[in-house]
Design a protein around this motif. Structure first.
Motif, mmCIF file in Angstrom:
data_model
loop_
_atom_site.group_PDB
_atom_site.id
_atom_site.type_symbol
_atom_site.label_atom_id
_atom_site.label_comp_id
_atom_site.label_asym_id
_atom_site.label_seq_id
_atom_site.Cartn_x
_atom_site.Cartn_y
_atom_site.Cartn_z
ATOM 1 N N ASN A 146 6.762 -2.257 -6.757
ATOM 2 C CA ASN A 146 6.295 -1.341 -5.717
ATOM 3 C C ASN A 146 7.064 -1.619 -4.433
ATOM 4 O O ASN A 146 7.623 -2.711 -4.266
ATOM 5 C CB ASN A 146 4.797 -1.545 -5.465
ATOM 6 N N PRO A 153 1.560 -1.743 -8.719
ATOM 7 C CA PRO A 153 1.406 -0.750 -9.776
ATOM 8 C C PRO A 153 0.748 -1.327 -11.026
ATOM 9 O O PRO A 153 1.110 -2.406 -11.493
ATOM 10 C CB PRO A 153 2.853 -0.354 -10.081
ATOM 11 N N HIS A 158 2.697 4.762 -11.437
ATOM 12 C CA HIS A 158 2.704 4.153 -10.099
ATOM 13 C C HIS A 158 4.111 3.678 -9.742
ATOM 14 O O HIS A 158 4.557 3.811 -8.593
ATOM 15 C CB HIS A 158 1.753 2.957 -10.042
ATOM 16 N N GLY A 162 6.435 5.084 -6.640
ATOM 17 C CA GLY A 162 6.781 4.181 -5.549
ATOM 18 C C GLY A 162 8.262 3.886 -5.410
ATOM 19 O O GLY A 162 8.775 3.757 -4.304
ATOM 20 N N HIS A 280 -4.357 3.319 -5.184
ATOM 21 C CA HIS A 280 -3.406 4.419 -5.362
ATOM 22 C C HIS A 280 -4.128 5.768 -5.271
ATOM 23 O O HIS A 280 -3.620 6.722 -4.672
ATOM 24 C CB HIS A 280 -2.710 4.309 -6.723
#
Length: 315
Positions: A146, A153, A158, A162, A280
């Motif tokens: 991330n 993540p 994710h 990111g 998130h």
């Protein structure tokens, strides 16, 4: 190497061999562990490790964790004392990172250790991570996949959101089961806790038969996850909130009415697994102010509170 578009790989033989090939060529591959998704690079390749810092926007004084497939591999890079061996034999593979003296002949990039004479190392407990490490047959430096300082993540989506085209590939191994990063223990001198995480401190202390001491020098980074502000969502975070104030979104725990709940049943294992996914989701909701229910500060609750405290720290 650097691709123009993130490549999604399946966790099968072909996908794992392609991922290992990318690592050998100096590329960056995100892969699932039991804790969170890591951003992997060849730990002996200075240029590849430098790409980790570039992709994440991570300060170069913040050391990285090296992942290896087993204890025998770890012993090639670090000097183990009796305490370290005791912990490794009890909790590896698993969500425990040990900080140990790095061997002079280890060949680990100085960027990984941030110039220190110690190395943070662990054996992950995930079939995809283990298979990748075996296929690559070398040490893999892998912080969370991330942007630095933001939410870690726990799903491949994710990672894609990111880091996008700043990395070369991600192996989609589904959701991470533990959901918070590994516990970090320094075994240099008196065993000390550097970061609470996926292995509860209480079980480590029970194994050793003595308490872990707190890190003696909070101003010196000796392992990842020690920055005051870290794991942060976009919205401002208020902790230990029994209810949401006007304009806040409540991230609940236990039997409370909340827009999102880490665990309505008050289960710390479930809460840890859901923590980063919920953060998130709060970002996706556009939450500008976030209230968080009180979390018991024992077992995995200690790791959850550590992440929430850093998420709410001044930026």
């Amino acid at each position: 190497m650097k691709s123009e578009q993130l490549r999604m790989l399946r966790p099968d033989v072909a996908g794992l061999e392609k991922a290992a090939e990318i690592l050998r060529a100096g590329g960056l591959v995100s892969f699932p562990t039991e804790t969170v998704y890591g951003l992997g690079a060849d730990a002996c390749n200075d240029r590849a490790v430098a790409r980790i810092y570039e992709a994440k926007g991570r300060p170069s004084f913040n050391p990285l964790i090296v992942h290896v497939p087993d204890m025998a591999a770890a012993e090639r890079y670090c000097d183990f004392n009796e305490t370290a061996r005791q912990l490794a034999q009890a909790f590896w593979p698993g969500a425990l990172t040990l900080v140990l003296p790095v061997k002079a002949e280890a060949g680990i990039s100085k960027l990984v250790t941030a110039g220190l004479d110690t190395l943070a190392i662990r054996v992950p407990d995930h079939p995809v991570a283990g298979a990748l490490l075996s296929a690559f047959a070398g040490p893999v430096a892998a912080p969370s996949a991330n942007p630095s300082g933001y939410v870690s993540p726990t799903m491949a989506a994710h990672v894609a959101a990111g880091l996008g085209d700043r990395i070369d590939a991600v192996i989609d191994g589904g959701a991470c089961l533990v959901g918070v990063e590994s516990t970090i223990v320094s075994c240099v001198g008196t065993p000390s806790l550097l970061r609470a995480g996926g292995t509860p401190v209480e079980v480590l202390e029970a194994c050793l038969g003595r308490p872990l001491v707190a890190s003696q020098d909070p101003d010196t980074l000796t392992a990842p996850g020690q920055l005051a502000s870290h794991y942060a969502p976009q919205g401002k975070v208020r902790l230990n909130a029994p209810y949401a104030q006007e304009g806040e979104v409540l991230l609940g725990f236990g039997p409370v009415e909340a827009e999102l709940n880490l665990s309505a049943a008050g289960d710390l294992t479930q809460a840890a697994a859901r923590l980063f996914a919920c953060l998130h989701e709060l970002d996706a909701m556009g939450a500008k102010a976030i209230a968080v229910s009180p979390i018991p500060d024992h077992g995995l609750g200690r790791a959850i509170n550590d992440r929430l405290k850093r998420a709410g720290a001044p930026r």
